[in-house]
Every structure is written in C-alpha cells, then in structure tokens.
Motif scaffolding. Structure first.
Motif, PDB file in Angstrom:
ATOM      1  N   ARG A 184      -8.828  -2.691 -10.544  1.00  0.00           N
ATOM      2  CA  ARG A 184      -9.743  -2.416 -11.644  1.00  0.00           C
ATOM      3  C   ARG A 184      -9.408  -3.192 -12.900  1.00  0.00           C
ATOM      4  NH1 ARG A 184     -13.923   1.029 -12.918  1.00  0.00           N
ATOM      5  NH2 ARG A 184     -13.769   2.337 -11.086  1.00  0.00           N
TER       6      ARG A 184
ATOM      7  N   HIS B 162      -6.658   3.560   0.008  1.00  0.00           N
ATOM      8  CA  HIS B 162      -7.060   4.930  -0.338  1.00  0.00           C
ATOM      9  C   HIS B 162      -6.401   5.925   0.591  1.00  0.00           C
ATOM     10  CE1 HIS B 162      -9.527   8.596  -0.017  1.00  0.00           C
ATOM     11  NE2 HIS B 162      -9.573   8.479  -1.334  1.00  0.00           N
TER      12      HIS B 162
ATOM     13  N   SER C 154      -9.873   5.848 -15.339  1.00  0.00           N
ATOM     14  CA  SER C 154      -9.037   5.285 -14.274  1.00  0.00           C
ATOM     15  C   SER C 154      -7.600   5.144 -14.755  1.00  0.00           C
ATOM     16  CB  SER C 154      -9.560   3.902 -13.865  1.00  0.00           C
ATOM     17  OG  SER C 154     -10.803   4.021 -13.255  1.00  0.00           O
TER      18      SER C 154
ATOM     19  N   CYS D  54     -17.237   4.427  -7.638  1.00  0.00           N
ATOM     20  CA  CYS D  54     -16.661   3.275  -6.952  1.00  0.00           C
ATOM     21  C   CYS D  54     -17.625   2.108  -6.824  1.00  0.00           C
ATOM     22  CB  CYS D  54     -16.206   3.692  -5.557  1.00  0.00           C
ATOM     23  SG  CYS D  54     -17.560   4.081  -4.429  1.00  0.00           S
TER      24      CYS D  54
END
Lengths: 696, 314, 248
Positions: A133, A72, A162, A291
C-alpha cells in the motif's frame, strides 16, 4: 506474572474499553437492523459451517490476486491462532507460575511451535501489505478521478486506517514474539519448539534480569494492552472484517444469483437511503476490506467511468462512521446519491456480477446499484434514451422501436418455413430474443442456428409476434413494473404453446426464463442453445464432417457463465468442431464483460469513457495470439463486431458465433447462405424460393 | 359551381408560397368547373394585389396586418357566409389551421385536412389527404361548400405566382370579440448557419438514436462540405438547435442535394425539403414515406453506410 | 387554475399499416395504438405548469375504448389529479369527438383546455379549434410555450422558419399544443399500477354526437410509388450518385 496493581489496571482497561466497544458494536447492530427486511435465517447451521470451511480454505480471497491471497492467509491463520496466544497471555498474567515454556506436555509444545511460526507469518504478511500500500502503490488501488469519494477518503483515510491497523498488528504480534524471546533469554535457554523466538532471544542474552523482567512486562502490556485498546476501535476500522466477514459470508444470499429479489414495497420500490437497503447490504459496509478487487474487475471502472463499487462501499462506511449516533436523527434520511455514489455511476453499471463474484467478504455492491435504479425509475429519473427504449418495450414488446409484427422477419430469407409454435406442437420452443430477432448482425447468426437445426432434423418452432422481450435487462434497469407486465404476457404466450423444452440464443433471456420466471408462475425447462448444440452433436443428429483448423478464443458471456455456471458446453462444441481453444487470462467466472448489460447497450457511451470494455477485451484476445473471437450471445456479437473495428483489429480478429463453427464443420453440400469464416459475418444471400412470412 | 376562395397567407408583408400554390390550383379547378378564383387578403396586403395575378379577383378583408387566429377566423367566417363559395382553400399551416377548423365548424361546412391534391367534377370535390404520417392517402368525395386545408408543397408555387391586376373589392368583416390579442412577432435567434442557403444538407431524424450519434452525421457533413439539418423531434429533444430544423414549423430548404438519415418522411418534414433537387434517403424501414419523395434510397443501417462512406471519402 | 387535457389514442406509426376489406379504413385488427404524441406534449405542458405552481389541478379526459383506462391512469401517474372517461358512444371523426368532449365540458369548470395540435388521423379537422367553436371560447393552436397570469394566458404560436407569434388569450380558452417545454416524461409501470389500485376514473356520458364532419371517406390506399426512389445497393453506388451530382 503481573503485579497486583497491574492486574487491576488491566481489568479496568478491559472494562472501560469493553463499555466503549459495546456502544460501538451496538451502534453497528442498530444501523444494520434499520435496514430493510431480508430473510437470511434459513439453514443457519449449514450456512455457518459452509462459511467456516470456505474461510478456513481461504476460498473467497483466492478468487483474485493469488499472491496477495497467500500473504493474507499468513495473517489469517496467524491471527486466528493468536486467539489462543492471547488467552495464554491472560492465564500467564493472572495465574502465578502459568507458562507453556519448558513444558513436558506435547500440546503445550505444539502450541508454542505454532505460536512461534505464526508470529513470523503474520509479521511477514503485514510487512508485505504495508509495502504494497505504501511503497508499491499498485494502480488498481486508485479510484478513477471522476469517482465520488467521501471527503474522509479523499483526505487519505484509507492510508491512515491501513497504517493504524498495520502498526497495531506489527506491535501486537511483534511484542508477543519479542516477549517470548525475552522469556527465553530470561530462562536462559532456547527451545526447539520456539525456533525463531530462540534465535531472537540471542539479542537479549546480555540483559540484566531486571531488564529482562521489565521487558517481559513491557511486551506483555504492548501486546495485550494494544489489543484491548483496539477493540473499541474495531467499529471504525476495516479491520472489523475479521468479525463481520464470516457473518456476511454465512448470511449471504442463497437464492440463485441470476434471480433478483422482488420489490418489497411497490409503493416505494428500491432504495434511496442507507436504511432502504436490505440489512445485509448495510452490513456490507462493515465487511468491506477496501481492497478494490471489485473495481479491478468492473468493466465500467476499467473503461474510465465514474463507477467504483469499492468507492461506494467505502463511502457508505465513512458516512456511517462520520454520522455515528446522528444516523438515526435526520442523517438517516440522507440520500445515498448524496454521499455514496453518483447518479452517472449508477447508470454506468453493466450488471455483470463480477464485483459480487470476486468480493472476498461476500459484499454485493451491484445489488445496491439495482435498488438505487428501482427507486430512481419510480420517479421517472433515468437517462432519456432509456425512457425511449422502455416506451418501445411497453408499446411493441421490443427495444428496437419496431413493430411487433416484424419480429420474425429475419426468417424470411431462409429456404424453409419455420413452425409457428403458437399454432402447432413442437418439441423445442425457440425463444429467439430481441437482439437475435432485430439486430442485423445478429440475424445472420439466428438464421444459421435455424439452418443447423433444420438439417439436424430438430422439431422446433418460434412464437413470432407473440414473443416479447423476456425482460431480463428491463428488470436490471429498475423498471420492475414493466418487467412484471412482460413476464405475465410472455408466460401466457408460452403456455399457449405445446412443447417439451425451451431453448434460447440469448443468455440474458436464458437467465430470466430459467431463474426468474418460475417465481412468477412460469416453470419451464430452459436451455441455452450451446447446450442443445452439444447434445445434438453428441447424439449424432448434427453430423460434423469436417474438422476446422482454427485457433480461437472463447468469451464467456456474463449471463451464461458467471450467472449460470455454463462454461463447458460452448467450449466442447468448439472442440468437437476441431477448433483449438486458447483461453484468455480472464476466462470463465473471471470473464470480462462486453459492456452491453444493465441497459448500457441502450445508452450512449459515457462521456468519460476512455476505452470501451469490449475493445479492452478484443485486445486481450489479440494478446493470446488468435484471430478468432468466439461468442455465444447476440449482444456479444454486436459489441465485439463493433469493437474489432473501432480498436483497429478488423483485419486480424474475426468475431464468430459458435454456430459458425458448427455450420462450417457440418460441411453442408447444399447451402442457402454463402458461408465462409472471414473477418465479417456476411449478409445472408436470399434464397431463390422465399417462404411465406411467418405470422403475416 | 360557385367560386373558390383562396385565403392568402402573409408574414412580414410578404405573401407565403402556400398562397401561390393554392392560387395556381384554384385557377386550374375553376377552369374545369367554372366559377371565379378569388383571393382573400388581410390587413393592407391588398396593396400587393398585383402579385395575385392568378386570381380573377381579390377581396380585401382589412383588419390588422398581424395575423390573429380569432379575428382572421371571424372575418373569414363572415365572408363565407356572405359569399357562399363552393370551395375555400386554406393552407394546412400554423396560420391556416386556426382559421380552418373553427370556421368550418361554426358554419357547419365539411373540412378536409392534409390535402395533397384536390380535383373537381361538377359540384363534387375529391380531396386526397396524406394521413398517418404519410403512410396512407385518404380520398374524400364531398359536395361543396367544403373547406380544404392544403399541405404546403403540394403544388408548384411558381405556377401560381403570376403578376396581374385583379379587381380588388373591400369586405366589411366581423372581427370577433377580441379575446385573443397579438403582442409581438418573435424572430428566431441568430443562427450560426442559414440552411436555406445551403447547397448540400445532411439531415438527421429520429433514426439517429441518440444525441451522441449525431457526431457521425457531423463527420459526413464535414467530409462533403455540407451543413447539418434535422427533423423536428431532434429539436424538441434539445439535441439540435431550431435553426437546423427542416419542416412545417422549421425552414423550407432547396439544396442541390439533401441526404436524409433516419428520417421517416412525415408530411410535416417533407413539406420543408421536397423542393431539393436530389434527395437521398437512408432508412431501415423500406416502407418509410421518405422513399416516396426520395430520388435514391438505401435500407441499410445508416451507421454502417455513413461510416463506410466517410472512410471511403477521407 | 384548472386545466383539462383531452387525450386520444392513435395507431402506432411504427406498424405496417394496411387498409381493410372495405377499402375505406385502416385494418385495425393487428396494430397497436398509443397516445397521440401531441396530446402527450399537451399533458406534459400542463404538468410543467402545475409543477411551477401556476396551475392547481389537471384533469385528463378521453373517450372510452380499448386502451383508455391505461392511458388515463398513466396520465395520473405522470401528474394529473384525476381522469374522466366518456362513455356511451363511438365518435367516428374529429367533429363527433369534439362534440362528445364539448357536451361534457359544457358542464365542467376549467380555465384552459389543452389538447394536441393535431393527430395522424384527424382528416376532418383539428380537435382544438372544433371544440373552441362548439364551446364558443377562443382557440389558438400550434402552441409551444404557455404562461399564465390571472385570467389570461400568454402563448407562443409557432410560424414557419422558426418565427413565433406571441399572443395574449382571455381565459377560458382551448390551446392546441405543438410542443411542451421538454419531452414528455416517462411513467413507470409500477407507478401506473399503484395509481390503478388507489384511484378510479370517473365516467361521464358523452351525449349526442351530431352528424359529424359532413364528409366521408371514399377510399384509402398507401401512396402509389409512382417513381419511387432508386434503391442503391452499396456505398459504392452512393458515391457514384454523389459524384454525379457534383457533391464530390
């Protein structure tokens, strides 16, 4: 670099998207403003500067999932820097001859270097997230089957969003990165300040100048056009967190986390609809990055119940997106219980604060649940068992349906008399608490504490029947009125005593006495007994004559650790007793709740509970190879004693209170109780000389 | 001393046990202080006067066979006015309660509820009432006439169940104004089990805490091959069916063994189970009235005991 | 359709009860009182009838005493429309209590009077039938199901063994409630406080109480433990007993 018609088109695009964006953002503003009042405008400069520093150091996101946090930060720093990159793109587009390539200026070159490296960071980070994901699909990102989900979520909305964001970033950054490579190819050279772009420029080395020129324009439009197009999409995507999260973090609650907010409107307490929530909790809907860190640490979700704080925030967001403008015409009246969270989930929360603690964007899902509870309780909507307990608390001041006069019966089997603090001055007023007083397992610990303090020569006393439940959990099940009544009565009782300090064996009691009573007029010095024991050991009043040869783990109680930051005192006590401390993976502020808080200890297990949180925790202790599970809270004592049995670990996991170690290490010559550290705390053997019952 | 009137109670053509309990006691009292022991019947129950052999005589009020609080009370009232007894015994039961207090008030006669025992000395009666959930015995000394409401289970019904042929006289009673009308008798739903026939009962009370926790009692019942029963509050809360209720408005049980878990022992419950051969009570309150009727007791937490017991027995 | 619900406080049986120095009455000095649970059921049944639309108004009534205001405000918070407290006396038993209520009820309008079937301290008789007698209106007690239509009520009176008698009662009447259709509801403290601030309790004089029950208490004592239970030490002992009785 852009042609005149291109320049005009771009400006038009900006204007159109800008107008749409303004509409979208103003709707956010209106929706947030429709929330209930909450004063967050104090110390704005320090709020924002602290938030800024925290964000720059990526502190909030590093509270959990460190590897994910690393990737991130790639995206965060990269994308933040891209603000300058985009500005540079505009300048390049509109100012003929403007470029940072091949410049003598050191700043321009540094800019190029960072742009180059950060582009790759962002791309790598984004690939990681998409992989996570869509390919890895970790289980933590799934909701329990019984969690209420907005239809948009069940239809795969999270994946869709996403994907959109992922593709946007890949294309936006990717185009810019490739665009730079094409520029270099066009210039016919590489640049040491643009290492990766230089490598990529090799791909374009045999392109014709016309092709390269086209390439430059195409990549420019892909990069800049996409971002302008994306701006009005922000209100609909979780990607808006990049604007909302800093604000959410800056305007976060700066009152003590152990102090609930008061009820703003007693005639209609708590929240039923979105706009009943304090506006920062409405803002939470946009800050949420979906998240699932919160439900990963949630004992209710982990144990299989229908509560997912993550789902609740996401549902709020999906509801808002779906309603749009009609949010203010009728839809504003829709109950949160209809779309955001189920009633069963509301009553599954243990108020452990883990969800708030872990949230990287400063959301407070637990606070929503507390407001929902307040509203429900006002209409007498609550589990039946809870109503019974509240009646007992109202009638007799304890949750055990016992006569108030029996509160100090636990002390009967001591061979010395306890001081009645309501009748004579004492140095320490011991606020014993419901569980330590009435629960049979906890009473053993309570007696040991009394013993230890007596031997140490501490001047202390108790209030006996004048003591009522301090009210921490009553407040957290939503019965604010009863809480206030108890606080009033307790403050009166406490103030009728003469003492220097209060100590308590119960972290819940500790939390409310310390953090919530002052607001109601009760300003007392309060400490948890672990702090007191440590002081007494250090100053020699408690003499430890024996070092214990034990390996033990310590469980941080939610209301002592996460809520009040006291992690070391109990640990030091253990170490001074010679205990070798082995930490569990989820320790200190990441401690995993036993499941008793928020009224759960008064309610039966939820039907869909797969494994009790306390059993989950015992297994964690087993996994670190210890045979002693140490607690410093009466509810933990009863929950874990039970869990050791029900998880089949009764013979290999002893549940001890820290005072057990102290007492053993004191190695008292003459003892009133048969004290061994075995797998079960043993019943106190009554002394030969029974004392007068206190307050009889 | 004047006569003792025993107001009989019947349901579906059968005299209830309370009738015989009262008759036995009344006979004993008349033996001490003189006077007649007179049984009062309603409707056509005088046809079964041979069951009321304990009584010296029977007065048949007549009227409807079906109990009616208004008409039965009015009838009893007119009878008492006529006969001036020293003592009127009525069951402290659903049927008796409606008759007793209204008659006593209308005639300005003292009434005593919850009578677990009655004694007489001359014309003065001494009634012992089990009050405050069974926690206190309250003694009332009162000159006749007095109306005593007798707690079911206070005396041995068998002592009073004697065959005979007492004289039967009719009494023309006043039956009131008909503002209360009997419509029908409602039988309970078919129960899955008839606990009055059970040999061993595991009974749960308020101490069980929550509906879910009844499970552990079920486990115990299974292991002991026993049936599950309960006290009233659990039925009111909807946790167990009425067919399992033991007590005044529930069922009277006579098992060999009655294990009471978390039951305090209020008179209304005791009524239903005190005839059990062996009573074992588990309650954390050592002062709970249940321990006064129990043969064996434990004050530990019932969850711990039951859990351990089930484990040992499995 | 208007129901007046009569409420009374009784000692909380959770307490350890003791007899006072006179030997005739409870030592009230340290015990807590609470609403008679049957009166709570009576109130709940009335509120349920109101919620179903069968009843328009509920008035709660009680004799003034230490916890009366809170008790009455709680009743309003649960759903009663108003409350009356009786002042000017101290009823000593059910008869005097019945007289106090009857004096006030004589000048009130109502269709039904609900009260709990009994209370833990009503030695001299049950309130419902006593009031029925004083007011000369029908009374049925041990009621656990009330339906109203027009000027009659159809009620279920519980007998033993799970049997019930269905009766039709001309109104006005007194009903002694055994159990409401559901457990009495909880009244949140903040709602009670809200009621306290916005509403007030009407006062009414209770008038002459009469001579009461005609009998007085000679003595009061906890039951003697004649042959009390044999206390068992542990599960082993319990198993022995069970074996002995042929259970296992």
């Amino acid at each position: 670099m852009l042609s005149p018609s291109e320049r005009i088109v771009f400006i038009l695009l900006v204007v159109v998207c800008g107008i749409m964006a303004v509409q979208g953002f103003s709707q956010i503003f209106k929706t947030v403003k429709s929330g209930a009042d909450s004063n967050r405008s104090d110390n704005l400069i320090s709020r924002f500067s602290t938030a800024l520093v925290d964000i720059l150091l990526q502190k909030p996101i590093s509270r959990a999932r460190p590897i994910v946090g690393l990737f991130h930060s790639f995206i965060f720093f990269g994308f933040s820097f891209y603000l300058l990159v985009n500005i540079n793109d505009i300048l390049e587009a509109y100012i003929d001859g403007w470029t940072t390539l091949g410049s003598e200026n050191i700043l321009a070159n540094l800019f190029n270097l960072f742009a180059d490296i950060f582009s790759v960071f962002v791309l790598v980070g984004m690939v990681f997230f998409l992989y996570r994901r869509f390919v890895q699909k970790p289980k933590v990102m799934d909701f329990n089957a019984n969690v209420k989900l907005h239809p948009g979520v069940s239809a795969g909305g999270l994946k869709k969003d996403s994907l959109i964001v992922g593709i946007f970033i890949l294309v936006h950054v990717g185009s810019r990165w490739l665009g730079t490579a094409i520029h270099l190819a066009d210039n016919g050279n590489t640049d040491k300040w643009l290492p990766t772009a230089s490598i990529m420029s090799g791909l374009f080395s045999d392109w014709s100048p016309a092709a390269l020129e086209t390439g430059i324009h195409v990549t420019w439009w892909l990069a800049m056009g996409l971002i302008v197009l994306f701006i009005p999409y922000f209100p609909r995507t979780k990607h808006i967190h990049l604007m909302v999260a800093p604000v959410n973090l800056a305007l976060g609650r700066n009152t003590h986390r152990g102090a609930m907010d008061g009820v703003s409107n007693p005639a209609s307490p708590g929240a039923r609809t979105l706009s009943d929530l304090p506006w920062p909790q409405v803002l939470d809907s946009w800050a949420c990055i979906m998240c699932t860190r919160c439900h990963e640490v949630c004992p209710a979700h982990e144990s299989g119940t229908s509560l997912s704080p993550s789902a609740m925030e996401i549902n709020k967001r999906y509801f808002i997106n779906e309603q749009g403008n009609s949010l203010f015409n009728g839809a504003a009246d829709t109950a949160l219980l209809d779309y955001a969270i189920s009633d069963d989930a509301v009553w599954s929360c243990t108020t452990c604060y883990a969800c708030v603690q872990v949230c990287p964007v400063g959301n407070e899902p637990m606070m929503d649940i507390l407001e929902l509870r307040r509203n429900e309780v006002f209409d007498a909507k609550m589990p039946d068992e809870l109503a019974d307990v509240l009646r007992s608390l109202d009638e007799q001041g304890n949750s055990f349906k016992e006569s108030a006069r029996r509160r100090s019966r636990w002390s009967r089997t001591l061979n010395f008399k306890l001081k009645d603090a309501t009748k004579e001055p004492v140095k320490y007023l011991w606020y014993v608490g419901d569980f330590s007083s009435f629960n049979q397992i906890c009473q053993d610990t309570t007696r040991k504490v009394a013993e230890v303090l007596m031997v140490a020569g501490v001047d202390f006393g108790i209030m006996g029947k004048k003591e009522k439940s301090a009210g921490n959990d009553i407040r957290r099940v939503g019965e604010e009125g009863l809480f206030e009544v108890l606080v009033e009565q307790n403050i009166e009782s406490i103030e009728s005593c003469e003492f220097e300090e209060i100590f308590t064996t119960d972290p819940h009691t500790f939390n409310t006495l310390k953090n919530e009573y002052p607001e109601k007029g009760g300003n007392f010095r309060v400490k948890h007994y672990s702090t007191l024991l440590l002081e007494l050991i250090k100053n020699g009043d408690i003499k430890l004559n024996k070092k214990l040869d034990i390996k033990a783990t310590y469980h941080d109680p939610c209301y002592l650790g996460r809520y009040n930051g006291i992690y070391d005192d109990p640990r030091q006590v253990m170490k001074l007793c010679g205990v070798e401390l082995v930490e569990m993976p989820r320790n200190k502020e990441n401690s995993f709740c036993c499941g008793a808080g928020g009224g759960q200890i008064w309610l039966p297990d939820h039907d869909d509970m797969v494994q009790r949180p306390s059993e989950n925790r015992i297994e964690e202790a087993v996994s670190v190879g210890v045979n002693h599970f140490t607690v410093a809270c009466p509810k933990d004592m009863t929950m874990y004693s039970d869990a050791a049995k029900t998880s089949g670990n009764e013979d290999n996991m002893a549940v001890n209170d820290i005072v057990d170690f102290v007492m053993e290490a004191m190695d008292l010559p003459e003892q009133t109780m048969d004290e061994t550290l075995s797998s079960d705390t043993e019943e106190a053997v009554p002394a030969e000389t029974l004392t007068e019952e206190l307050n009889s | 001393m004047g006569d003792i009137l025993v107001i009989t109670e019947h349901l579906k053509d059968e005299f209830q046990d309370i009738t015989f309990e009262m008759l036995g006691k009344a006979k004993e009292l008349t033996g001490i202080s003189g006077g007649q022991c007179v049984a009062v019947t309603f409707g056509s129950m005088h046809g079964k006067a041979d069951e009321l052999g304990t009584a010296d005589s029977v007065i048949s009020i007549g009227g409807s066979d079906d109990y009616n609080p208004e008409s039965y009370a009015a009838a009893v009232q007119s009878l008492i006015r006529e006969k001036s007894p020293s003592l009127i015994m009525v069951g402290f039961t659903s049927m008796g309660m409606d008759i007793a207090s209204s008659v006593a008030t209308a005639l300005d006669i003292p009434a005593v509820s919850y009578c677990a025992n009655i004694n007489v000395s001359g014309s003065e009666f001494s009634c012992t009432s089990s009050m405050y959930g069974g926690k206190m015995n309250v003694v009332t000394h009162v000159e006749g006439p007095v109306l005593a409401m007798v707690l079911a289970g206070s005396y041995n019904a068998e002592t009073g169940r004697v065959s005979g042929s007492p004289d039967v006289e009719s009494f023309s009673a006043d039956f009131g104004s008909g503002n209360v009308r009997f419509k029908q008798l409602i039988e309970p739903e078919d129960a899955d089990v008839d606990i009055t026939q059970s040999n061993i009962l595991v009974a749960v009370g308020r101490g069980i805490g929550s509906k879910d926790d009844i499970e552990i009692a079920e486990e115990l019942a299974e292991v002991l091959d026993a049936d599950l029963a309960c006290s009233r509050p659990l039925v009111d809360a909807g946790w167990m069916s009425k067919s399992r209720q033991v007590g005044k408005s529930g069922l009277k049980v006579k098992p060999k063994v009655y294990i009471a878990l978390g039951i305090s022992g209020a008179p209304e419950h005791i009524e239903g189970m005190k005839s059990a051969s062996t009573i074992i009570a588990i309650n954390t309150d050592k002062n709970a009235p249940i321990f006064d009727v129990a043969d064996y007791g434990m004050t530990e937490d019932l969850f711990d005991i039951v859990e351990e017991l089930v484990e040992e027995l499995e | 359709m208007k129901i007046i619900v009569l409420l009374k406080q009784v000692p909380d049986l959770v307490e350890d009860l003791e007899v006072d120095a006179s030997g005739k009455t409870l030592d009230r000095s340290d015990i807590k009182f609470k609403l008679n649970e049957y009166d709570d059921h009576a109130l709940e049944e009335a509120i349920l009838l109101k919620e179903s639309g069968a009843v328009d108004e509920i008035i709660a009534m009680a004799v003034d005493g230490a916890g009366t205001d809170k008790m009455l405000f709680t009743a309003i918070a649960k759903g009663a429309d108003g409350a009356v407290k009786l002042t000017g006396g101290n009823p000593a038993d059910s008869h005097q209590l019945g007289k106090a209520f009857s004096n006030v009820l004589a000048s009130e309008s109502y269709d039904m009077i609900f009260t709990g079937v009994q209370s833990v301290d009503d030695r001299d008789g049950q309130l419902g039938p006593i009031i029925g007698s004083y007011l000369r209106i029908p009374c049925v007690s041990v009621v656990s199901g009330v339906k109203v239509s027009g000027d009659t009520a159809v009620i279920h009176k519980e007998y033993s063994g799970g049997m019930m008698g269905e009766f039709e009662v001309d109104l006005p009447a007194v009903l002694g409630i055994q159990a409401a259709k559901q457990s009495p509801r909880y009244a949140p403290v903040s709602k009670i406080r809200q009621v306290q601030e916005t509403m007030s309790v009407i006062e009414a004089s209770m008038g002459e109480l009469g001579s009461g029950s005609g009998s007085s208490v000679a003595s009061m004592a906890p039951p003697e433990k004649v042959a009390g239970a044999e206390m068992l030490e542990d599960v082993e002992a319990l198993i022995d007993v069970l074996k002995d009785k042929g259970v296992i």
